[in-house]
Design a protein around this motif. Structure first.
Motif, PDB file in Angstrom:
ATOM      1  N   ALA A   1      -3.673  13.852 -12.344  1.00 19.81           N
ATOM      2  CA  ALA A   1      -2.400  13.839 -11.629  1.00 19.81           C
ATOM      3  C   ALA A   1      -2.365  14.893 -10.527  1.00 19.81           C
ATOM      4  O   ALA A   1      -3.135  15.864 -10.511  1.00 19.81           O
ATOM      5  N   THR A   2      -1.431  14.706  -9.594  1.00 18.99           N
ATOM      6  CA  THR A   2      -1.168  15.691  -8.549  1.00 18.99           C
ATOM      7  C   THR A   2       0.003  16.568  -8.975  1.00 18.99           C
ATOM      8  O   THR A   2       0.730  16.256  -9.924  1.00 18.99           O
ATOM      9  N   LEU A   3       0.225  17.646  -8.228  1.00 16.42           N
ATOM     10  CA  LEU A   3       1.365  18.513  -8.527  1.00 16.42           C
ATOM     11  C   LEU A   3       2.687  17.786  -8.286  1.00 16.42           C
ATOM     12  O   LEU A   3       3.697  18.111  -8.932  1.00 16.42           O
ATOM     13  N   GLN A   4       2.706  16.815  -7.386  1.00 15.30           N
ATOM     14  CA  GLN A   4       3.919  16.021  -7.178  1.00 15.30           C
ATOM     15  C   GLN A   4       4.276  15.264  -8.459  1.00 15.30           C
ATOM     16  O   GLN A   4       5.431  15.260  -8.889  1.00 15.30           O
ATOM     17  N   GLU A   5       3.291  14.641  -9.071  1.00 16.75           N
ATOM     18  CA  GLU A   5       3.530  13.930 -10.325  1.00 16.75           C
ATOM     19  C   GLU A   5       3.929  14.898 -11.434  1.00 16.75           C
ATOM     20  O   GLU A   5       4.811  14.603 -12.243  1.00 16.75           O
ATOM     21  N   ALA A   6       3.269  16.057 -11.475  1.00 14.39           N
ATOM     22  CA  ALA A   6       3.583  17.045 -12.503  1.00 14.39           C
ATOM     23  C   ALA A   6       5.031  17.499 -12.405  1.00 14.39           C
ATOM     24  O   ALA A   6       5.749  17.586 -13.412  1.00 14.39           O
ATOM     25  N   LEU A   7       5.487  17.763 -11.183  1.00 15.96           N
ATOM     26  CA  LEU A   7       6.869  18.193 -10.986  1.00 15.96           C
ATOM     27  C   LEU A   7       7.840  17.100 -11.384  1.00 15.96           C
ATOM     28  O   LEU A   7       8.894  17.365 -11.986  1.00 15.96           O
ATOM     29  N   SER A   8       7.505  15.856 -11.072  1.00 14.48           N
ATOM     30  CA  SER A   8       8.354  14.730 -11.452  1.00 14.48           C
ATOM     31  C   SER A   8       8.454  14.604 -12.981  1.00 14.48           C
ATOM     32  O   SER A   8       9.538  14.356 -13.521  1.00 14.48           O
ATOM     33  N   ILE A   9       7.335  14.799 -13.691  1.00 10.89           N
ATOM     34  CA  ILE A   9       7.346  14.725 -15.158  1.00 10.89           C
ATOM     35  C   ILE A   9       8.197  15.846 -15.739  1.00 10.89           C
ATOM     36  O   ILE A   9       8.966  15.639 -16.688  1.00 10.89           O
ATOM     37  N   LEU A  10       8.086  17.038 -15.181  1.00 13.18           N
ATOM     38  CA  LEU A  10       8.914  18.155 -15.638  1.00 13.18           C
ATOM     39  C   LEU A  10      10.392  17.831 -15.489  1.00 13.18           C
ATOM     40  O   LEU A  10      11.188  18.057 -16.407  1.00 13.18           O
TER      41      LEU A  10
ATOM     42  N   VAL B   1       0.834  -1.203   0.000  1.00 11.87           N
ATOM     43  CA  VAL B   1       0.000   0.000   0.000  1.00 11.87           C
ATOM     44  C   VAL B   1       0.868   1.252   0.000  1.00 11.87           C
ATOM     45  O   VAL B   1       0.639   2.196  -0.770  1.00 11.87           O
ATOM     46  N   MET B   2       1.893   1.275   0.843  1.00 11.28           N
ATOM     47  CA  MET B   2       2.778   2.437   0.908  1.00 11.28           C
ATOM     48  C   MET B   2       3.553   2.623  -0.387  1.00 11.28           C
ATOM     49  O   MET B   2       3.778   3.759  -0.836  1.00 11.28           O
ATOM     50  N   GLU B   3       3.957   1.520  -0.992  1.00 11.60           N
ATOM     51  CA  GLU B   3       4.668   1.615  -2.279  1.00 11.60           C
ATOM     52  C   GLU B   3       3.757   2.181  -3.363  1.00 11.60           C
ATOM     53  O   GLU B   3       4.165   3.030  -4.160  1.00 11.60           O
ATOM     54  N   ARG B   4       2.500   1.748  -3.399  1.00 12.36           N
ATOM     55  CA  ARG B   4       1.564   2.264  -4.410  1.00 12.36           C
ATOM     56  C   ARG B   4       1.243   3.742  -4.150  1.00 12.36           C
ATOM     57  O   ARG B   4       1.025   4.507  -5.085  1.00 12.36           O
ATOM     58  N   LEU B   5       1.245   4.151  -2.886  1.00 13.00           N
ATOM     59  CA  LEU B   5       1.038   5.567  -2.578  1.00 13.00           C
ATOM     60  C   LEU B   5       2.225   6.405  -3.013  1.00 13.00           C
ATOM     61  O   LEU B   5       2.071   7.515  -3.520  1.00 13.00           O
ATOM     62  N   ALA B   6       3.430   5.873  -2.823  1.00 12.38           N
ATOM     63  CA  ALA B   6       4.643   6.636  -3.128  1.00 12.38           C
ATOM     64  C   ALA B   6       4.947   6.671  -4.620  1.00 12.38           C
ATOM     65  O   ALA B   6       5.428   7.685  -5.134  1.00 12.38           O
ATOM     66  N   TYR B   7       4.673   5.582  -5.332  1.00 13.30           N
ATOM     67  CA  TYR B   7       5.119   5.478  -6.720  1.00 13.30           C
ATOM     68  C   TYR B   7       3.982   5.375  -7.739  1.00 13.30           C
ATOM     69  O   TYR B   7       4.215   5.529  -8.936  1.00 13.30           O
ATOM     70  N   HIS B   8       2.758   5.101  -7.284  1.00 11.52           N
ATOM     71  CA  HIS B   8       1.654   4.893  -8.231  1.00 11.52           C
ATOM     72  C   HIS B   8       0.404   5.685  -7.859  1.00 11.52           C
ATOM     73  O   HIS B   8      -0.703   5.326  -8.259  1.00 11.52           O
ATOM     74  N   GLN B   9       0.589   6.745  -7.076  1.00  9.99           N
ATOM     75  CA  GLN B   9      -0.487   7.675  -6.756  1.00  9.99           C
ATOM     76  C   GLN B   9      -1.699   7.009  -6.098  1.00  9.99           C
ATOM     77  O   GLN B   9      -2.842   7.431  -6.272  1.00  9.99           O
ATOM     78  N   GLY B  10      -1.443   5.939  -5.372  1.00  7.30           N
ATOM     79  CA  GLY B  10      -2.526   5.287  -4.637  1.00  7.30           C
ATOM     80  C   GLY B  10      -3.411   4.392  -5.479  1.00  7.30           C
ATOM     81  O   GLY B  10      -4.495   4.007  -5.036  1.00  7.30           O
ATOM     82  N   ARG B  11      -2.961   4.023  -6.675  1.00  7.21           N
ATOM     83  CA  ARG B  11      -3.760   3.138  -7.536  1.00  7.21           C
ATOM     84  C   ARG B  11      -3.423   1.686  -7.189  1.00  7.21           C
ATOM     85  O   ARG B  11      -2.410   1.144  -7.622  1.00  7.21           O
ATOM     86  N   LEU B  12      -4.294   1.079  -6.402  1.00  6.52           N
ATOM     87  CA  LEU B  12      -4.068  -0.290  -5.921  1.00  6.52           C
ATOM     88  C   LEU B  12      -4.819  -1.272  -6.807  1.00  6.52           C
ATOM     89  O   LEU B  12      -6.037  -1.144  -6.988  1.00  6.52           O
TER      90      LEU B  12
END
Length: 551
Positions: free
Chosen positions: A505-514, A75-86
């Motif tokens: 997406a969240t801003l965290q994901e957006a920043l990572s893509i940038l 669960v924590m891994e999916r929250l950290a790396y997959h935006q909570g998509r379980l």
């Protein structure tokens, strides 16, 4: 209002899980007692966990590697790396795998699997509704709180556990739905199982303030035990990492079975043994033997891959070790002392807090389980002593973070990350834009500028190429009124390279893509029908920075 459906859904799943486990145990174990593994014949104490481990291993062997990822660490891994998509399939594996492991008498708990099932319930509902990822995280938190609340009949502890242990953040906005979800799940669970607590808690209180130094020493001792448990779990996980999964699970079951021949109390979750310790029915020598056996059986079994939880075993270990220290206090120390049950309860929550590095969740659970305010003062002292010893002296983080790192993962949880993942790109993006081809005629430019956009999205062969300020294009039109056609990539302008980001997406994901694409801006897209996407807005680094500072 989605918090209530998530709570009811999670509570329903946990009820189904408990009914499967308890009905199977009732048919299998003597006297219809769901935890009476001690009543099994000696041969069955060995055969049952070995056969269960082998069965789980063979099933796991035929599953894909990603489907075998289960539990709170997943669960924590999916929250950290997959935006909570379980994924749903992992939850199915968790449901039946953990049920088989508990029924087989493995020294594992049901709370870890319950957290996974609750989190997936919230995630799946959010994915079905196509909610943005920041909302998805909130529903996952709701599912986690509902799962813990339904497992222990402690709604407040469920809320704190969700925020402190798994989400690792406290947000005022998130608290309201998480509380609602925990209330809904607890209500549903009480309708089915009643309002009785998991443990039989007698009335108790501290004998005198002179006991506090001894309580502190007990906390230090349990901090050492927690560090030992985490170390054994970490080492067994790391050393067996490359082994075939069927060998690991069979070996884990064999270890439990061999220990269970001599010490059958280690088999199963062990809450019946906790109740005996709380009621003062176990001698000092028995408590010490079961504590040592439970540490080895649980740490090695879980480290080798048995699909259960570790919260239950840590609470059992803490209760037994605490009960032992209570008996020692009664023997060695003069004056009126608290009962060994008092120390067992404090030990149970101290071990949980030190292992999970979650003192507030453990203290809340202690208060809800006892409804006794007299437990708070000594409980706080023991908890903090145990947490600090495990973390500062032995360098142990939360057991879940340790297990994530053993898998080569990390849980990114800086204040900036927390703030960015709470905000969706859809709430920040600039919607005033016009999409224009690279080469365009004057008439179309004037028509686009009439809508007063902030950005121009330049496309080539209908694919986004870059953005430029609309003001730069307007200036070009004014300075060269005679030009009937222009190239948007050649005129003087402050162009920015772009990459795509999903609308959810969240801003965290957006920043990572940038960062990953060396881009300066993003165009926000969403699939309207399969194979066809639409651009909804533009997001720049400046927008992200401004939003973070405002929030």
């Amino acid at each position: 209002m989605l918090a209530i459906p998530v709570g009811l859904l999670s509570g329903g799943v946990i009820i189904a899980f408990r009914m499967l486990v308890e009905s199977s145990q009732g048919m299998l174990l003597p006297e219809d007692n769901i935890e009476n593994y001690e009543g099994l014949a000696v041969g069955l104490r060995l055969l049952l966990p070995v056969a269960g481990g082998l069965a789980i291993g063979l099933i796991w062997q035929f599953l894909q590697q990603e489907t075998r990822e289960i539990g709170i660490v997943h669960v924590m891994e999916r929250l950290a790396y997959h935006q909570g998509r379980l994924p749903f399939r992992n939850a199915v594996a968790q449901f039946f795998g953990a049920a088989l492991s508990i029924i087989s008498g493995h020294s594992v708990g049901r709370e870890g699997p319950s957290v996974h099932l609750g989190a997936t319930s919230g995630s799946q509902l959010g994915q079905w509704l196509r909610l943005p990822n920041n909302s998805l995280r909130t529903l996952v938190a709701c599912g986690i709180a509902a799962a813990i609340a339904a497992s222990f009949n402690t709604p407040l502890a469920g809320v704190i556990f969700s925020m402190e242990v798994v989400m690792m953040e406290y947000s005022v906005v998130s608290f309201a739905p998480v509380i609602l979800s925990a209330v809904a799940a607890t209500t549903l669970t009480r309708l089915v199982f009643g309002s009785d607590l998991v443990f039989s808690i007698p009335a108790m209180q501290l004998g005198s303030l002179l006991e506090l130094p001894y309580v502190f020493i007990m906390g230090v001792t349990l901090g050492c035990i927690a560090a030992l448990f985490i170390h054994l779990l970490q080492r067994s996980t790391t050393l067996s990492k490359g082994w075939p999964i069927w060998i690991r699970c069979t070996l884990g079951g064999s270890i439990v079975g061999l220990i269970g021949i001599a010490v059958p109390e280690v088999m199963g979750i062990g809450y019946d043994t906790v109740n005996q310790a709380l009621l003062g029915q176990l001698t000092l020598s028995v408590l010490l033997v079961i504590t040592a056996a439970k540490i080895v059986a649980s740490a090695l079994g879980l480290g080798l891959g048995l699909p259960g939880g570790l919260i239950g075993p840590t609470m059992v270990i803490g209760a037994l070790a605490g009960g032992a220290t209570g008996i020692m206090a009664d023997i060695w120390l003069p004056g009126e002392m608290a009962s060994p049950a008092f120390y067992a309860l404090i030990g149970m929550c101290t071990m949980m807090g030190a292992t999970l590095q979650a003192p507030l969740a453990a203290l809340t659970a202690m208060l809800e389980l006892t409804a006794n305010p007299h437990i708070i003062l000594p409980g706080m002292l023991a908890l903090i002593a145990g947490v600090l010893v495990s973390r500062e002296i032995f360098g142990k983080e939360s057991v879940y973070l340790v297990l994530m790192k053993a898998r080569g993962l990390d849980y990114r949880d800086t204040p900036l990350t927390q703030a960015l993942r709470r905000i969706g790109v859809a709430s920040v993006m600039e919607r005033r834009y016009e999409s224009l081809p690279e080469v365009i005629d004057r008439e179309r430019v004037l028509k686009a500028l009439a809508s007063e956009p902030r950005w121009i999205l330049i496309t080539r062969d209908r694919q986004p190429l870059a953005i430029m300020p609309a003001a730069d294009l307007a200036r070009q039109v004014q300075e060269y009124p005679e030009k009937e056609e222009c190239s948007l990539t050649d005129i003087p302008a402050e162009r920015k390279d772009v990459a795509a980001v999903d609308f959810q997406a969240t801003l965290q994901e957006a920043l990572s893509i940038l960062d990953n694409n060396d881009a300066e801006a993003l165009y926000v897209t969403r699939h309207t029908i399969p194979g066809i996407s639409r651009v909804y807005g533009i997001l720049t680094r400046e927008d992200i920075d401004r939003s973070y500072r405002v929030n």
